[in-house]
Design a protein around this motif. Sequence first.
Motif, mmCIF file in Angstrom:
data_model
loop_
_atom_site.group_PDB
_atom_site.id
_atom_site.type_symbol
_atom_site.label_atom_id
_atom_site.label_comp_id
_atom_site.label_asym_id
_atom_site.label_seq_id
_atom_site.Cartn_x
_atom_site.Cartn_y
_atom_site.Cartn_z
ATOM 1 N N PHE A 82 -41.652 6.708 -36.354
ATOM 2 C CA PHE A 82 -41.102 6.408 -35.033
ATOM 3 C C PHE A 82 -42.217 6.104 -34.040
ATOM 4 O O PHE A 82 -42.128 5.163 -33.254
ATOM 5 N N LYS A 116 -35.693 2.214 -31.099
ATOM 6 C CA LYS A 116 -34.563 2.971 -30.567
ATOM 7 C C LYS A 116 -33.242 2.251 -30.826
ATOM 8 O O LYS A 116 -32.181 2.881 -30.833
ATOM 9 N N ILE A 154 -36.858 6.586 -40.254
ATOM 10 C CA ILE A 154 -37.444 6.532 -38.921
ATOM 11 C C ILE A 154 -37.007 7.738 -38.100
ATOM 12 O O ILE A 154 -37.793 8.343 -37.378
ATOM 13 N N LYS A 168 -37.326 10.813 -29.371
ATOM 14 C CA LYS A 168 -36.059 10.567 -30.065
ATOM 15 C C LYS A 168 -34.891 11.198 -29.330
ATOM 16 O O LYS A 168 -33.776 10.753 -29.462
#
Length: 212
Positions: A72, A129, A65, A212
């Motif tokens: 993601f 996350k 991921i 990210k």
Amino acid sequence: MTPETLFVYFGLCVLLAISPGPDNIFVLLQSALHGYRTGFLIVLGLCTGLLFHTFIVTVGIAGLIAASNTAFTILKLLGAAYLLYLAWGALKAGPVGAVSSTEDPPGAPALSGRQFYRRGILMSMSNPKVSLFFLAFLPQFTNPAIGSVKFQLILLSLIFILSAFLVFCSIVIFSGYFGQLLKRSARAQIVLNRFTALVFAGLALRLAFSTK
């Protein structure tokens, strides 16, 4: 791992769990609206969802991921869609258990305990996350020289889940009391439902446009 390391780690986990975020807000608002029992069921669901993140981190899927923008993006959009679904449900919900009424009004939510538990699981699992956080945070406290890193990751994850459970339960106790006051006013419940919908919609947008 030494007791000192674990103590410091546990303290950091508590601070992280206290920090405002989607899970805290979710527990706070749902407990206030539906009471202690619902709040605790949601907490159990959220902690069960954390077990999912523990699994994918320890088997290395979270690394995929982190490396794949596509993976993601898909996961965060799914999470945002679920938050919007919760926002819509809160928006159309009516007051429940008001003292001034002998029956629940039309439109009042009638979810079972299992549904609230499942809602907590989905709330946790749909946030990629969390896995990325586990992937970035947990390895900092591991030491390959003292044994299996995978076992250490599992232990650290369980400690994090314990800290989150304690913090979330504290939130339930506070908001559950607040919820008893809310049940005396149908208007207050409607306002809180609208506020809940706004918060969930805002969290959905934040997650959808996060990086990210």
